[in-house]
Design a protein around this motif. Structure first.
Motif, PDB file in Angstrom:
ATOM      1  N   ARG A  83       0.833  -1.195   0.000  1.00  0.00           N
ATOM      2  CA  ARG A  83       0.000   0.000   0.000  1.00  0.00           C
ATOM      3  C   ARG A  83       0.870   1.247   0.000  1.00  0.00           C
ATOM      4  NH1 ARG A  83      -3.755   0.150   4.679  1.00  0.00           N
ATOM      5  NH2 ARG A  83      -3.914   2.400   4.268  1.00  0.00           N
ATOM      6  N   ASN A 127      -2.828   6.060  -9.652  1.00  0.00           N
ATOM      7  CA  ASN A 127      -3.992   5.185  -9.498  1.00  0.00           C
ATOM      8  C   ASN A 127      -4.131   4.646  -8.079  1.00  0.00           C
ATOM      9  OD1 ASN A 127      -4.845   5.450 -12.184  1.00  0.00           O
ATOM     10  ND2 ASN A 127      -3.481   3.821 -12.860  1.00  0.00           N
ATOM     11  N   ASP A 128      -3.013   4.465  -7.405  1.00  0.00           N
ATOM     12  CA  ASP A 128      -3.056   4.006  -6.013  1.00  0.00           C
ATOM     13  C   ASP A 128      -3.721   5.054  -5.126  1.00  0.00           C
ATOM     14  OD1 ASP A 128      -1.495   1.680  -6.730  1.00  0.00           O
ATOM     15  OD2 ASP A 128       0.243   3.008  -6.766  1.00  0.00           O
ATOM     16  N   MET A 131      -7.474   5.146  -5.256  1.00  0.00           N
ATOM     17  CA  MET A 131      -8.098   4.094  -4.464  1.00  0.00           C
ATOM     18  C   MET A 131      -7.970   4.346  -2.966  1.00  0.00           C
ATOM     19  SD  MET A 131      -6.826   0.729  -6.608  1.00  0.00           S
ATOM     20  CE  MET A 131      -7.551  -0.377  -5.403  1.00  0.00           C
ATOM     21  N   ASN A 132      -6.817   4.886  -2.549  1.00  0.00           N
ATOM     22  CA  ASN A 132      -6.494   4.923  -1.117  1.00  0.00           C
ATOM     23  C   ASN A 132      -6.767   6.261  -0.449  1.00  0.00           C
ATOM     24  OD1 ASN A 132      -5.729   3.082   0.815  1.00  0.00           O
ATOM     25  ND2 ASN A 132      -3.611   3.771   0.867  1.00  0.00           N
ATOM     26  N   LYS A 175     -11.513  13.388  -5.402  1.00  0.00           N
ATOM     27  CA  LYS A 175     -11.304  11.953  -5.219  1.00  0.00           C
ATOM     28  C   LYS A 175     -10.912  11.619  -3.776  1.00  0.00           C
ATOM     29  CE  LYS A 175     -11.659  11.439  -9.732  1.00  0.00           C
ATOM     30  NZ  LYS A 175     -12.846  10.798 -10.362  1.00  0.00           N
TER      31      LYS A 175
END
Length: 250
Positions: A83, A127-128, A131-132, A175
């Motif tokens: 992560r 992109n990580d 998501m995070n 986001k």
């Protein structure tokens, strides 16, 4: 200081100086850290030191101006930790040359590391972060505002970085990603200050221009970095915070 247990913070230019201080503060707050630096010796030493004193830290050697290198950095981060939560964009270089003295090579190197390097780092993890919903903190410089720093390429690159950060804040804010910058001035991190102010007389003269009557410390920068990375402070977005003891208003 927030609690960052279970989080992973990547800091570029973290083998020494301000970057190292930021990495240590994140580790003390419980975060696993990724030390990215071009210098393998200092990078390895910092990662080992932090692992021994706090929690796991890894070193990944990379040149921030090389986009392919950061694809490999990203692979290593996910291989070790699975992560990413925080990016601290700290790597940089400076040449104290005026326009007529600086070479095209020095200009290009400054821009490729200080500006393109930011893009390469964020691009690899983009992109990580979608998501995070993590945090990105850019270590800019008061030079972006003042035009100081001994030359033109450095403040130009830092000002460009702040523009990139504001664009990212607009793009990533919806986001859930927090993006901010810190603009330090006169941080006593050793070598750089002594280059610009080589004598006690010159140091004392500039100290008189700082209302709080002290120079900034690495800890000052690290404390603000952790504050901005903490999601408890997520309403701060797209900002560049001057960290200068009030000098800019003096």
């Amino acid at each position: 200081m927030g609690n960052f247990e279970g989080k992973v913070a990547l800091i570029t230019g973290a083998g020494h100086g301000i970057g190292k201080g930021i990495a240590r503060q994140f580790a003390e707050a419980g975060a696993n850290t990724v030390i990215v630096d071009y210098n393998a010796e200092t990078g390895e030493e910092t990662a080992k030191e932090i692992t021994n004193e706090f929690v796991k830290s890894i070193f990944v050697q990379a040149d921030v101006s090389d986009p392919e290198a950061f694809v490999r950095v990203r692979d290593k981060v996910f291989e070790e930790f699975g992560r990413i939560d925080i990016l601290v964009l700290n790597a940089g270089v400076a040449f104290a040359n005026k326009v007529n003295d600086i070479s095209f090579e020095e200009w290009s190197k400054t821009i490729s590391i200080n500006l393109t390097g930011l893009f390469n780092t964020v691009k690899a993890f983009y992109n990580d972060f979608l998501m995070n919903k993590g945090s990105i903190v850019y270590i800019s410089s008061g030079s972006a505002l003042s035009g100081t720093g001994g030359g033109v390429s450095y403040p130009a690159s830092k000002a460009g970085g702040e523009g990139l950060i504001r664009g990212l804040a607009k793009e990533l804010g919806p986001k859930g990603v927090n993006v901010n910058a810190i603009a330090p001035r006169l941080i006593d991190s050793g070598k750089m200050m002594r280059v610009n102010y080589p004598t006690e007389e010159s140091l004392n003269a500039v100290l008189e221009k700082i209302p709080v009557r002290r120079f900034g410390t690495i800890e000052d920068v690290a404390n603000l970095t952790l504050f901005l990375a903490d999601k408890a402070n997520s309403y701060i977005q797209g900002q560049t915070i001057l960290l200068d003891g009030g000098r800019t208003i003096a």
